[in-house]
Every structure is written in C-alpha cells, then in structure tokens.
Design an enzyme around this catalytic site. Structure first.
Site, PDB file in Angstrom:
ATOM      1  CG  ASN A 210      14.426 -14.930  16.138  1.00 15.44           C
ATOM      2  OD1 ASN A 210      13.789 -15.969  16.059  1.00 15.44           O
ATOM      3  ND2 ASN A 210      15.709 -14.911  16.463  1.00 15.44           N
ATOM      4  CG  ASP A 279      22.667 -11.970  13.248  1.00 14.71           C
ATOM      5  OD1 ASP A 279      23.270 -13.048  13.332  1.00 14.71           O
ATOM      6  OD2 ASP A 279      21.799 -11.729  12.385  1.00 14.71           O
TER       7      ASP A 279
HETATM    8  N1  CTP Z   1      23.857 -18.299  12.491  1.00 15.24           N
HETATM    9  C1  CTP Z   1      24.671 -18.563  13.552  1.00 15.24           C
HETATM   10  N2  CTP Z   1      25.033 -17.564  14.411  1.00 15.24           N
HETATM   11  C2  CTP Z   1      24.575 -16.302  14.217  1.00 15.24           C
HETATM   12  C3  CTP Z   1      23.728 -16.035  13.118  1.00 15.24           C
HETATM   13  C4  CTP Z   1      23.394 -17.061  12.275  1.00 15.24           C
HETATM   14  O1  CTP Z   1      25.069 -19.723  13.758  1.00 15.24           O
HETATM   15  N3  CTP Z   1      24.931 -15.356  15.055  1.00 15.24           N
HETATM   16  C5  CTP Z   1      23.523 -19.391  11.561  1.00 15.24           C
HETATM   17  C6  CTP Z   1      22.047 -19.724  11.479  1.00 15.24           C
HETATM   18  O2  CTP Z   1      21.714 -20.771  12.380  1.00 15.24           O
HETATM   19  C7  CTP Z   1      21.867 -20.141  10.035  1.00 15.24           C
HETATM   20  C8  CTP Z   1      22.920 -19.355   9.284  1.00 15.24           C
HETATM   21  O3  CTP Z   1      23.882 -18.961  10.264  1.00 15.24           O
HETATM   22  O4  CTP Z   1      22.145 -21.499   9.824  1.00 15.24           O
HETATM   23  C9  CTP Z   1      22.414 -18.144   8.564  1.00 15.24           C
HETATM   24  O5  CTP Z   1      21.622 -17.358   9.416  1.00 15.24           O
HETATM   25  P1  CTP Z   1      20.863 -16.074   8.880  1.00 15.24           P
HETATM   26  O6  CTP Z   1      20.112 -15.460  10.016  1.00 15.24           O
HETATM   27  O7  CTP Z   1      20.131 -16.402   7.634  1.00 15.24           O
HETATM   28  O8  CTP Z   1      22.049 -15.147   8.410  1.00 15.24           O
HETATM   29  P2  CTP Z   1      23.131 -14.302   9.150  1.00 15.24           P
HETATM   30  O9  CTP Z   1      24.427 -15.029   9.066  1.00 15.24           O
HETATM   31  O10 CTP Z   1      22.669 -13.920  10.514  1.00 15.24           O
HETATM   32  O11 CTP Z   1      23.228 -13.037   8.193  1.00 15.24           O
HETATM   33  P3  CTP Z   1      22.137 -11.883   7.916  1.00 15.24           P
HETATM   34  O12 CTP Z   1      21.443 -11.620   9.219  1.00 15.24           O
HETATM   35  O13 CTP Z   1      22.939 -10.759   7.432  1.00 15.24           O
HETATM   36  O14 CTP Z   1      21.206 -12.409   6.850  1.00 15.24           O
END
Ligand code: CTP
Length: 396
Positions: A210, A279
């Site tokens: 990303n 993710d």
């Molecule tokens: N995070 C994490 N591990 C993942 C995804 C996210 O530790 N696999 C952490 C990120 O470092 C951040 C928080 O969770 O502090 C939120 O990340 P974000 O990308 O905003 O959200 P997601 O939990 O991935 O949810 P979505 O993609 O549905 O918005």
C-alpha cells in the site's frame, strides 16, 4: 532573550573536520539555540574566528587572558551559561586533556568547570582514534558520564580508510536537539511503534502493498525518543533514514511484524500501531516465479492476522494506540475499531484528503479515547501531531 532558548557552548578543536562544525552550528542556529563558540589555538589555524562568529552570531571566545569584554570570568560564565557543551571536532588532544584533568586553556577550563552535559564528537586519523590510549580515555570519560558521538568509518582527509570520520552534521545536530528537548516526560518508559506498509508476497519477485510512507510512525518514534523513552520501531519497507537512538527492526510481511511485535510486547508501556498492515495475503504463495503463460491471472486472498486486535486481547499494563485509516464514516468506523480491538486511543484520519494523510508531511486527525473523549485536531505537521499525541496519552 527568548526565555526557553537553550544555550549550547560549542568547543572547536584543531582537526581538518573544523569546517563541518560550522554546518553543525548553522543547523543548531536554525533550531533557535543560542550558540557560543570556544576555539582552541590550533582550531584557529584551520578556520578564522570570524567565520564562527558570523555563523553563531556571537563573539567567539579563544583566549583565557584576552582583554576582558565583560566583568565575568570568561570560562566560568560560559560553563554556567551552557545547557550543553558540544566539542566538535574533538581531537585526541582535548579528549586526553579532559581525561587527565588538564585545564590549561579556555576550552579545557570551561569543560572542567561546567555542570552541563558534555558531548564529544571525535574526528581524527583512524590509527589515532584506535590508539589504545585514546580508547582508554574515551572509556574513562564515558564512565564518568561524558557522552561520545561515535565517528563514522570511511575515507579520511589523510587518505586512510577506517574509523575517525565526523558523522553527518544533521546526525550530530539531531542528537543535540534530542538531548535538549523541552519535554522528558517519557523517561524510563518503553514505547513500541510500528510504521510503514507490509508486503503480501505472491512469488519470489512480486508482492502487493500500500501507499504508506511510514512518516507518521517515524515521527511518533522520534518524539518518544526525544521525550526520553526507550523506543523500539518496527517498520515495514520505507525510504526514510533509520532514526538514531532507536531500536529499529525492519520487517516485510504481516507475519514478520507480528513476530517482532510479540517478541517485544511484554516490556512495553505504550504501543502505537501506525503501520498500514496488509489485511490479506495470497492463499497460495508460489515458490517459483509465476510465468505469463495464461491470458488471465486470478489470485485468491485469505485474511491475515490483525496484529492490533491480537495485542488488545493479550494486553496487560500497556497503553494501546491504534490508527484508523478511513475514506468514509470516519468517526463511526474509528469507534468500532477502538472497541473491537480493545484500544485505549485511536487516531482517526481521512485518507482521501489530498494535503494530509499517507505520503504527506501533514496530518489532520480526530483522537478518540476509550473513555469517550473526542478531540478534533487542526491540520499540523506529523511531528507536531506526534507531540500532541503524547500530550494526550494519559500515563496515570
Ligand atoms: N492493523 C493491524 N493488523 C492488521 C490491520 C490493521 O495491526 N492486519 C492495525 C493498524 O496498524 C491500525 C489499526 O489496526 O492501527 C487499524 O487499521 P486500519 O487499516 O484502519 O483498519 P483495519 O483494522 O485493517 O480495518 P479496515 O481495513 O476494515 O478499515
């Protein structure tokens, strides 16, 4: 004079790296430090005091017995004035003199008389630097609480290659700035920060990632360091230089970040997860490079670990701070993550804004706490935001 302005007394001794001291002073001046230069006799053989006077915008001091310009005893007043003394470049001679208790000129007497921290930035020929006498002197002074900025290795002015090169001037000024930072409220605390993107690998040469630049996380790590914390920065691949004074652990994948975070989690007081973690990862990783034999290529992805959620499940004393990167329903989504991941704070940012967010130097966020506070912050630099964040975090 500005009440909060800190004074750095810069001791300049006679080595070829003298000219670099000018750049260190120029950088410190730009950060609003009051600089007073003390030159030794041999330093003045390389560069005239006028150059240092112009850059420091203060009279240069060199002679113990020159016409008094003020009623004060010069070395005592300089020693008292100093919030910090920086000796750059520091020759084997000045290190040896201080280590032996010799005070026979303005600089050595000032060093002897000051109660401020004294930082030496040695620069000399590699054989001189590695001479056991010099090393013993450095060792002795380090044990007495004097600080040393280790010289770099490289091609030296004399043509030799080895240790003894003055490090980059920004590195030296950065250390001084950090030592004199106005807040030290994280002293004794352990802070873990994650930053940057992670890679979801497809085959030995391809991956999905990303746009995260890592800037936000690096600013948070630097702010914590400057406030006195012991900082571990676990970072995905970024183009940013590794900050000094920080335990930097480089990782690529979600799994590597997870393992590094878990290895370091127990001892932490504050954990800030600014990383943009992947993710999903390809369901099947191909050990060999995928060939372009077909017209279409489909990849199946499976969910990877939510590292922050895992931390929320196992946390004990740690203050857990997450980021929420959102393109819509900012507050609602951030509140959901705050609860779901059992966080203490979440920093919500709108990643679709053009002048803030991912690669930008600025950010505009809302900070939510588990106790229901909601703080809308103005647009500010990522470093200012990092400062604000530690002001908000309640360590009680
Ligand atoms: N995070 C994490 N591990 C993942 C995804 C996210 O530790 N696999 C952490 C990120 O470092 C951040 C928080 O969770 O502090 C939120 O990340 P974000 O990308 O905003 O959200 P997601 O939990 O991935 O949810 P979505 O993609 O549905 O918005």
């Amino acid at each position: 004079m500005d009440k909060c302005k800190k004074t750095v007394v810069v001791g300049v001794t006679g080595g070829i790296a003298v000219y670099k001291a000018l750049d260190v002073i120029s950088k410190l001046k730009k950060k609003n430090f009051d600089i007073h230069v003390v030159m030794t006799k041999s330093a003045m053989e390389f560069v005239t005091p006028l150059t240092f006077q112009t850059i420091s915008q203060n009279i240069v001091n060199s002679d113990m017995f020159s016409e008094p310009r003020a009623w004060e005893i010069q070395h005592i007043s300089l020693a008292k004035k100093a919030d910090l003394m920086l000796i750059v470049p520091a020759t084997a001679n000045i290190i040896g003199k201080v280590a032996s208790g010799i005070a026979d000129d303005l600089l050595s007497t000032t060093i002897m008389a000051t109660k401020s921290p004294v930082v030496f930035a040695p620069a000399m020929n590699t054989n001189m630097y590695n001479n056991p006498i010099v090393q013993q002197n450095i060792d002795k002074l380090s044990k007495l609480g004097y600080e040393f900025i280790k010289p770099d290795s490289g091609r030296l002015a004399c043509g030799d290659i080895g240790d003894g090169k003055l490090p980059d001037t920004s590195f030296i000024s950065g250390i001084i700035e950090s030592m004199l930072y106005d807040k030290k409220d994280l002293k004794g605390k352990n802070v873990l920060v994650t930053a940057g993107p992670t890679l979801a690998c497809i085959d030995p040469v391809r991956y999905i990632t990303n746009k995260s630049s890592g800037k936000m996380g690096y600013c948070i790590a630097e702010e914590a360091r400057d406030r006195g914390a012991k900082v571990t920065l676990i970072s995905g691949p970024t183009k940013l230089p590794i900050p000094f004074g920080i335990n930097h652990i480089g990782v690529n994948t979600n799994r590597e970040m997870l393992n590094a975070v878990l290895d370091n989690f127990d001892s932490q007081d504050i954990v800030v997860k600014a990383a943009a973690v992947a993710d999903y990862k390809p369901k099947v990783y191909s050990d060999i490079k995928i060939k372009k034999s077909e017209d279409e290529l489909s990849l199946n992805f499976v969910k990877d670990t939510d590292i922050l959620k895992r931390l929320g499940e196992i946390k004990t004393k740690q203050i857990l701070v997450g980021f929420a990167a959102e393109s819509n329903d900012l507050i609602k989504n951030a509140e959901g993550k705050l609860k779901r991941k059992n966080l203490d704070y979440i920093v919500a940012n709108n990643i679709t804004a053009v002048d803030t967010g991912f690669a930008s130097d600025d950010n505009k966020v809302t900070v939510l706490s588990k106790t229901g506070e909601k703080l809308d912050l103005l647009k500010m630099s990522k470093r200012q935001l990092a400062r604000k964040l530690f002001d908000i975090i309640d360590l009680a």
